[in-house]
Write a protein that holds these residues in place. Sequence first.
Motif, mmCIF file in Angstrom:
data_model
loop_
_atom_site.group_PDB
_atom_site.id
_atom_site.type_symbol
_atom_site.label_atom_id
_atom_site.label_comp_id
_atom_site.label_asym_id
_atom_site.label_seq_id
_atom_site.Cartn_x
_atom_site.Cartn_y
_atom_site.Cartn_z
ATOM 1 N N LYS A 198 0.916 -1.153 0.049
ATOM 2 C CA LYS A 198 -0.085 0.007 -0.071
ATOM 3 C C LYS A 198 0.946 1.178 0.129
ATOM 4 C CE LYS A 198 -0.309 0.866 4.811
ATOM 5 N NZ LYS A 198 -1.135 1.864 5.649
ATOM 6 N N LEU A 199 0.321 2.319 -0.523
ATOM 7 C CA LEU A 199 0.942 3.636 -0.199
ATOM 8 C C LEU A 199 1.033 3.993 1.288
ATOM 9 C CD1 LEU A 199 2.316 5.958 -2.087
ATOM 10 C CD2 LEU A 199 -0.136 6.968 -2.141
ATOM 11 N N PHE A 243 6.038 3.030 -0.425
ATOM 12 C CA PHE A 243 5.227 2.012 -0.289
ATOM 13 C C PHE A 243 5.479 0.839 0.697
ATOM 14 C CE2 PHE A 243 5.288 3.534 -4.672
ATOM 15 C CZ PHE A 243 4.222 3.759 -5.093
ATOM 16 N N ARG A 268 6.293 -2.492 -7.802
ATOM 17 C CA ARG A 268 5.304 -1.432 -7.550
ATOM 18 C C ARG A 268 5.601 -0.214 -7.861
ATOM 19 N NH1 ARG A 268 2.056 1.717 -7.636
ATOM 20 N NH2 ARG A 268 0.236 2.352 -6.163
#
Length: 136
Positions: free
Chosen positions: A4-5, A44, A83
């Motif tokens: 996830k960010l 991230f 990512r």
Amino acid sequence: MNIKLATIEDSQQIFEIAEAAFSPSPWPKSLFEHELTSPRSHYFIADGGFVGVTQILDEVEVGSIAVHPNSQRQGLAFQLLTRVFTLSHAQRFLLEVDESNEAAIHLYEKLGFSAYYRREKYYKNGHAAIMMERKV
């Protein structure tokens, strides 16, 4: 694997991963807190690892990456960097790595990075930094 960010609320977890991976962290917690609020920086995070980058126009510089020792050798760094490659408008990715970190160099080459410059005696330990890039 859930990547996830990261937000400012993740700063403690990011710092703890860096502490465990490098013992001690080469980056102070305040750096993560600052970068997590910067519009040019992106972090991230996943269970056991993170990557932090700065994007200026179409260029992305990987400033920090760490994987907790309990999560190493499981493909997490590969997935985190993959990512990063999805950032919009990115055409060139940059990073530096200690010349003695053969595992990281191998990973970066596997991901399409190639060396373009060597900075002698760059790190405190006297090792050179290998500057690497990946173009889209």
